[in-house]
Design an enzyme around this catalytic site. Structure first.
Site: not given
Ligand code: PGA
Length: 258
Positions: A13-14, A98, A100, A170, A176, A237-238
């Site tokens: 869910w970030k 991750h 990010e 990933e 994203g 993610g999203g």
């Molecule tokens: P995303 O993110 O599905 O929004 O591309 C995946 C993630 O960052 O784990």
């Protein structure tokens, strides 16, 4: 998906959601997947909502993942959270490395390794993320990059430790962006990760390890991705912020459910 590994799906869910919103989403996810017996599902709220969400989910099949942790157990480390504190809050998993965190916070493979080993010691399952940037893919460095991250993150682990690990492939350019890896691209990376694990830890340990895919997973692309023999689920993610699309991803990955 193949070879007896139970599919595993984790929502990341970030930085989203109040405690109330996280509780509502977690409850919807639990109610949605309650009758699914052949899949494991986790959700990954922000730190502030972990305890409340874990309490809400404690009797159900859905487990809770934190999005990071530190490697020390306690001490003068302002702002950090230990694996034991995550266990105390009700977490079963922790997402580590991750992209990010690597890109925005300068996290290195050595730190991912320390965190993963500390998480395992505390009884958590680390979900270790690896993946190449677009520049690395364009330069033909995908496999080398993924292997370097894998080797760095798993350094000094043995096959008993690997039993507690989930790897998430990933590709950074897919996160994203709405641009997922093709089945051929994902298949190549996953097969390489599996063969590296085999080489390092031996067949039995490598074959039980979950290697999941992440990067713009949506209800309309999960079927092709999860049909690959070395893709054991997804880090979402999203699309995990919407219960309907997360549920569709989980159910469409299961041949029996379509
Ligand atoms: P995303 O993110 O599905 O929004 O591309 C995946 C993630 O960052 O784990």
């Amino acid at each position: 998906m193949a070879s007896g590994r139970r599919p595993f799906f984790c929502g990341n869910w970030k930085l989203n959601g109040s405690i109330a919103e996280s509780l509502a989403l977690a409850t919807d996810v639990r109610n949605g997947v309650a009758t699914l017996r052949d899949v494991d599902v986790a959700v990954g709220p922000s730190f502030t909502a972990l305890y409340a969400v874990a309490k809400r989910l404690e009797d159900g099949p859905v487990t809770v993942a934190a999005q990071d942790c530190f490697w020390e157990e306690k001490g003068a480390f302002t702002g950090e959270v230990s694996p034991a504190q995550l266990v105390d809050a009700g977490c079963k998993h922790v997402i580590l490395g991750h992209s990010e965190r690597r890109q925005l916070f300068g996290e290195l493979d050595a730190a991912v390794n320390l965190k993963a080993r500390a998480a395992i010691r505390a009884g958590l399952t680390p979900i270790i993320c690896v993946g190449e940037t677009l520049a690395e893919r364009d330069a033909g460095e995908t496999i080398g990059r993924v292997q370097a991250q894998l080797d760095g993150a798993l350094a000094d682990m043995d096959d008993t430790a690997l039993e507690r690990v989930v790897i998430a492939y990933e590709p950074v350019w897919a996160i994203g962006t709405g641009r997922n890896a093709t089945p051929a691209q994902a298949g190549e990376a996953h097969a390489h990760i599996r063969s590296r694990l085999r080489q390092w830890f031996g067949g039995p340990a490598a074959d039980q390890c979950h290697v999941i895919y992440g990067g713009s997973v949506k209800p309309d692309n999960i079927r092709d991705l999860s049909a690959l023999p070395d893709v054991d689920g997804a880090l979402v993610g999203g699309a995990s912020l919407d219960v309907r699309s997360f549920f569709d991803i989980v159910t469409r990955s299961r041949p029996a459910a379509v």
